[in-house]
Design a protein around this motif. Sequence first.
Motif, PDB file in Angstrom:
ATOM      1  N   ASP A   1       0.868  -1.128  -0.079  1.00 44.67           N
ATOM      2  CA  ASP A   1       0.094  -0.038   0.117  1.00 44.67           C
ATOM      3  C   ASP A   1       0.820   1.218  -0.165  1.00 44.67           C
ATOM      4  O   ASP A   1       0.060   2.352   0.242  1.00 44.67           O
ATOM      5  N   GLY A   2       2.186   1.267  -0.011  1.00 47.41           N
ATOM      6  CA  GLY A   2       3.061   2.351  -0.167  1.00 47.41           C
ATOM      7  C   GLY A   2       4.059   2.251   1.054  1.00 47.41           C
ATOM      8  O   GLY A   2       4.587   1.384   1.467  1.00 47.41           O
ATOM      9  N   LEU A   3       4.514   3.459   1.293  1.00 49.89           N
ATOM     10  CA  LEU A   3       5.591   3.574   2.409  1.00 49.89           C
ATOM     11  C   LEU A   3       4.852   4.274   3.722  1.00 49.89           C
ATOM     12  O   LEU A   3       3.886   4.774   3.662  1.00 49.89           O
ATOM     13  N   ARG A   4       5.580   4.024   4.891  1.00 46.54           N
ATOM     14  CA  ARG A   4       5.564   4.585   6.001  1.00 46.54           C
ATOM     15  C   ARG A   4       6.607   5.611   6.459  1.00 46.54           C
ATOM     16  O   ARG A   4       7.956   4.760   6.380  1.00 46.54           O
ATOM     17  N   VAL A   5       6.437   6.838   6.563  1.00 43.27           N
ATOM     18  CA  VAL A   5       7.560   7.565   6.628  1.00 43.27           C
ATOM     19  C   VAL A   5       7.412   8.238   8.069  1.00 43.27           C
ATOM     20  O   VAL A   5       6.374   8.557   8.486  1.00 43.27           O
ATOM     21  N   GLN A   6       8.641   8.753   8.528  1.00 51.11           N
ATOM     22  CA  GLN A   6       8.740   9.595   9.680  1.00 51.11           C
ATOM     23  C   GLN A   6       9.372  10.823   9.315  1.00 51.11           C
ATOM     24  O   GLN A   6      10.355  10.978   8.694  1.00 51.11           O
ATOM     25  N   VAL A   7       8.375  12.020   9.275  1.00 52.56           N
ATOM     26  CA  VAL A   7       8.765  13.247   8.927  1.00 52.56           C
ATOM     27  C   VAL A   7       9.463  13.830  10.173  1.00 52.56           C
ATOM     28  O   VAL A   7       9.094  13.428  11.254  1.00 52.56           O
ATOM     29  N   THR A   8      10.837  14.635   9.839  1.00 52.74           N
ATOM     30  CA  THR A   8      11.516  14.945  11.076  1.00 52.74           C
ATOM     31  C   THR A   8      11.150  16.140  11.590  1.00 52.74           C
ATOM     32  O   THR A   8      11.269  16.371  13.043  1.00 52.74           O
ATOM     33  N   ASP A   9      10.508  17.173  11.105  1.00 55.77           N
ATOM     34  CA  ASP A   9      10.065  18.534  11.577  1.00 55.77           C
ATOM     35  C   ASP A   9       8.794  18.730  10.566  1.00 55.77           C
ATOM     36  O   ASP A   9       8.991  19.269   9.636  1.00 55.77           O
ATOM     37  N   PRO A  10       7.851  18.704  11.633  1.00 54.22           N
ATOM     38  CA  PRO A  10       7.286  18.375  12.669  1.00 54.22           C
ATOM     39  C   PRO A  10       7.334  16.790  12.842  1.00 54.22           C
ATOM     40  O   PRO A  10       7.331  16.122  11.817  1.00 54.22           O
TER      41      PRO A  10
ATOM     42  N   ALA B   1      10.832   4.053  -2.488  1.00 61.09           N
ATOM     43  CA  ALA B   1      12.170   4.395  -1.584  1.00 61.09           C
ATOM     44  C   ALA B   1      12.330   3.368  -1.095  1.00 61.09           C
ATOM     45  O   ALA B   1      11.685   2.229  -1.074  1.00 61.09           O
ATOM     46  N   ASN B   2      13.544   3.082  -0.602  1.00 58.61           N
ATOM     47  CA  ASN B   2      14.015   2.058   0.431  1.00 58.61           C
ATOM     48  C   ASN B   2      13.962   2.163   1.792  1.00 58.61           C
ATOM     49  O   ASN B   2      14.115   3.551   2.254  1.00 58.61           O
ATOM     50  N   ASP B   3      13.691   1.111   2.683  1.00 57.57           N
ATOM     51  CA  ASP B   3      13.707   1.473   4.056  1.00 57.57           C
ATOM     52  C   ASP B   3      15.117   1.877   4.676  1.00 57.57           C
ATOM     53  O   ASP B   3      16.155   1.576   4.164  1.00 57.57           O
ATOM     54  N   GLY B   4      14.944   2.818   5.469  1.00 60.38           N
ATOM     55  CA  GLY B   4      15.968   3.724   6.004  1.00 60.38           C
ATOM     56  C   GLY B   4      16.457   5.027   5.112  1.00 60.38           C
ATOM     57  O   GLY B   4      17.346   5.695   5.253  1.00 60.38           O
ATOM     58  N   ASP B   5      15.869   4.957   3.756  1.00 54.30           N
ATOM     59  CA  ASP B   5      16.137   6.212   3.040  1.00 54.30           C
ATOM     60  C   ASP B   5      15.704   7.343   3.639  1.00 54.30           C
ATOM     61  O   ASP B   5      14.604   7.651   4.168  1.00 54.30           O
ATOM     62  N   THR B   6      16.578   8.659   3.276  1.00 62.11           N
ATOM     63  CA  THR B   6      16.153   9.883   3.652  1.00 62.11           C
ATOM     64  C   THR B   6      15.543  10.574   2.450  1.00 62.11           C
ATOM     65  O   THR B   6      16.168  10.481   1.328  1.00 62.11           O
TER      66      THR B   6
END
Length: 116
Positions: free
Chosen positions: A67-76, A86-91
Amino acid sequence: MALAAYEHRPVPAWVLDQLDDLPQILNDANRRAASVDRAVIDLLEAAELASQIGAEFSAVVLSHGRDGLRVQVTDPPVIADAIGEANDGDTVRVRLSDADPMKRLTRFKVVPQPAD
């Protein structure tokens, strides 16, 4: 049980009868609490970002699936779904495509990077 022990009395039978069910009751309560916590966080993330549709953010790819990616936005600091490659761990850079507090929904799209 604690009160009975404190008062040096036997534990009432109705308490002992419920002990076998206690682990499942506690697991169900923890599951409901985690669900409420996630819903509140999703609501707050969407409300915080609702006025920034189209803005770009730096993010780290946490995982990907069909279903796509799960990302952690850094700010906020936001964890949300994203569409793109993208690959896991990519910025990556992500663009906010949807932030709907009523649906408790925040979504991003990965911004394609120019080829080197």
